[in-house]
Write an enzyme that holds these catalytic residues in place. Structure first.
Site, PDB file in Angstrom:
ATOM      1  N   ARG A 101       0.824  -1.211   0.000  1.00  0.00           N
ATOM      2  CA  ARG A 101       0.000   0.000   0.000  1.00  0.00           C
ATOM      3  C   ARG A 101       0.860   1.264   0.000  1.00  0.00           C
ATOM      4  O   ARG A 101       0.531   2.255  -0.655  1.00  0.00           O
ATOM      5  CB  ARG A 101      -0.925  -0.032   1.221  1.00  0.00           C
ATOM      6  CG  ARG A 101      -1.915   1.111   1.296  1.00  0.00           C
ATOM      7  CD  ARG A 101      -2.956   0.846   2.386  1.00  0.00           C
ATOM      8  NE  ARG A 101      -3.777   2.029   2.591  1.00  0.00           N
ATOM      9  CZ  ARG A 101      -3.779   2.756   3.706  1.00  0.00           C
ATOM     10  NH1 ARG A 101      -3.031   2.389   4.728  1.00  0.00           N
ATOM     11  NH2 ARG A 101      -4.546   3.812   3.808  1.00  0.00           N
ATOM     12  N   HIS A 105       0.362   3.991  -2.939  1.00  0.00           N
ATOM     13  CA  HIS A 105      -0.211   5.302  -2.656  1.00  0.00           C
ATOM     14  C   HIS A 105       0.780   6.428  -2.933  1.00  0.00           C
ATOM     15  O   HIS A 105       0.360   7.573  -3.135  1.00  0.00           O
ATOM     16  CB  HIS A 105      -0.724   5.350  -1.217  1.00  0.00           C
ATOM     17  CG  HIS A 105      -2.032   4.660  -1.047  1.00  0.00           C
ATOM     18  ND1 HIS A 105      -3.043   5.159  -0.246  1.00  0.00           N
ATOM     19  CD2 HIS A 105      -2.515   3.520  -1.589  1.00  0.00           C
ATOM     20  CE1 HIS A 105      -4.083   4.344  -0.301  1.00  0.00           C
ATOM     21  NE2 HIS A 105      -3.781   3.343  -1.111  1.00  0.00           N
ATOM     22  N   HIS A 234      -5.522  -7.437  -3.807  1.00  0.00           N
ATOM     23  CA  HIS A 234      -6.355  -7.530  -2.618  1.00  0.00           C
ATOM     24  C   HIS A 234      -6.383  -8.933  -2.047  1.00  0.00           C
ATOM     25  O   HIS A 234      -7.039  -9.170  -1.029  1.00  0.00           O
ATOM     26  CB  HIS A 234      -7.783  -7.069  -2.929  1.00  0.00           C
ATOM     27  CG  HIS A 234      -7.920  -5.592  -2.996  1.00  0.00           C
ATOM     28  ND1 HIS A 234      -8.697  -4.960  -3.929  1.00  0.00           N
ATOM     29  CD2 HIS A 234      -7.371  -4.615  -2.235  1.00  0.00           C
ATOM     30  CE1 HIS A 234      -8.618  -3.649  -3.742  1.00  0.00           C
ATOM     31  NE2 HIS A 234      -7.819  -3.422  -2.720  1.00  0.00           N
ATOM     32  N   ASP A 295     -14.769  -4.199  -5.736  1.00  0.00           N
ATOM     33  CA  ASP A 295     -14.434  -5.600  -5.993  1.00  0.00           C
ATOM     34  C   ASP A 295     -15.525  -6.245  -6.845  1.00  0.00           C
ATOM     35  O   ASP A 295     -15.254  -6.886  -7.862  1.00  0.00           O
ATOM     36  CB  ASP A 295     -14.300  -6.387  -4.679  1.00  0.00           C
ATOM     37  CG  ASP A 295     -13.211  -5.860  -3.768  1.00  0.00           C
ATOM     38  OD1 ASP A 295     -12.131  -5.514  -4.275  1.00  0.00           O
ATOM     39  OD2 ASP A 295     -13.442  -5.793  -2.551  1.00  0.00           O
TER      40      ASP A 295
END
Length: 346
Positions: A101, A105, A234, A295
């Site tokens: 992450r 980001h 994910h 999703d």
């Protein structure tokens, strides 16, 4: 992509079970990139003794200070050594999700319609500054910065931009994912005034999820295949409702950790990188597994569905497309020195 992945002074875990320090977040994150979640951890890694004394600039540049650091290319030998320390960090704290992450980001603010650097955003190390860490979508990433800061201090001749992307790619590989064809040599921005404005990262619960994903990722120059492939990351991590507003407080898959217990994961083995995310999203059989609007859109949108079905059936195809998309994402907006970048595996 969806919200996912969020220390204390002792840094006993990649992300603590409670909320971020008071005043650090004005609102919960709803980033669909990697939601604000806790990163699993068992104990803090003990980094090997520093090979060189960090400069005062390197010590003070992190943690969001406005002190300037030199914008210079990274040293390849120090990057290779840092990669070994990152592997040790991952093996001892299981912080794979939050490091992925962190890299995403930092790079995901890129706008292909803006030509000038660093105004165009992207992988430039700006996420180390408090002004950007306080963006709602970045809730919890202060914990990731605290995990990698000792490595930056140990190896002052690498940039934050390279370190964040090195940590992200290494986390994918160490979790069982594909080898990412990375290049390095990213230049850092020098101050918080060069951080991008808030609102560049995707939302996990928009009213029109597929349209929203395209709006954000097309702005970065990514296509439908890359959107779906990147969503597959994910398969790692979990989301905590007290931080992100999404997910259950705990499930049968998260109640015992590793790291701080709790949160809701997308997959049963949420520290293993594979194609199970697509299988679970397709079937929606397990109420203990998270499915965000962004999703579900992967199997509802006709174009996204072609790729999502393919990846659910063919892990090798997913790994190939994911590796290419991750490498592209990690270079978005970056300024390289040398201009062509360099590989650590040449």
């Amino acid at each position: 992509m969806a919200e996912r992945l969020a220390a204390a002074a002792t840094l006993r875990a990649a992300a603590p079970s409670g909320p971020s320090p008071a005043g650090r977040r004005a609102r919960p994150s709803s980033s669909a990139f990697f939601p604000s979640s806790s990163s699993p951890a068992l104990r803090l890694v003990s980094l090997r003794a520093a090979s060189s004394r960090p400069s005062q600039k390197a010590k003070s540049a992190g943690r969001g200070r406005s002190v300037r650091c030199m914008a210079a290319a990274s040293d390849a030998a120090q990057l290779k050594a840092a990669r070994e320390d990152i592997r040790e960090l991952l093996n001892t704290t299981h912080c794979h999700p939050i490091l992925v992450r962190l890299g995403w980001h930092d790079s995901g603010t890129y706008d292909k319609n803006i030509k000038d650097w660093p105004e165009r955003g992207g992988a430039n190390g700006s996420l180390r500054f408090d002004v950007e860490l306080k963006h709602g979508a970045n809730a919890g990433l202060v914990n990731a910065l605290k995990l990698v800061q000792p490595i930056k201090d140990k190896y002052p001749s690498i940039t934050y931009a390279d370190l964040f992307q090195l940590a992200s790619a290494t986390a994918i590989e160490e979790a069982g994912g594909p080898k990412i064809p990375m290049k390095y040599g990213r230049v850092d921005v020098t101050g918080p005034e060069q951080c991008p404005p808030e609102g560049k990262l995707p939302d996990a619960g928009p009213s029109a999820p597929a349209d929203h994903l395209r709006l954000v990722f097309y702005r970065m120059g990514l296509d439908d295949k890359e959107i779906v492939a990147l969503s597959g990351a994910h398969t790692l991590g979990r989301s905590r409702p007290e931080r992100s507003g999404w997910g259950k407080p705990e499930t049968k898959y998260t109640k015992n950790g590793p790291g701080a217990p709790g949160g809701q994961s997308w997959t049963a083995e949420w520290l293993k990188f594979d194609n199970s995310y697509f299988k679970e999203i397709k079937e929606k059989r397990d109420q203990d597994l998270l499915v965000l609007p962004t999703d579900a859109a992967l199997f509802e949108d006709p174009t996204f569905k072609v790729y999502a079905e393919k990846y659910a059936a063919d892990e090798e195809a997913f790994f190939k497309d994911y590796a290419e998309a991750h490498a592209k994402l990690s270079s978005l907006g970056a300024k390289f020195d040398p201009a062509e970048g360099f590989s650590l595996d040449d």
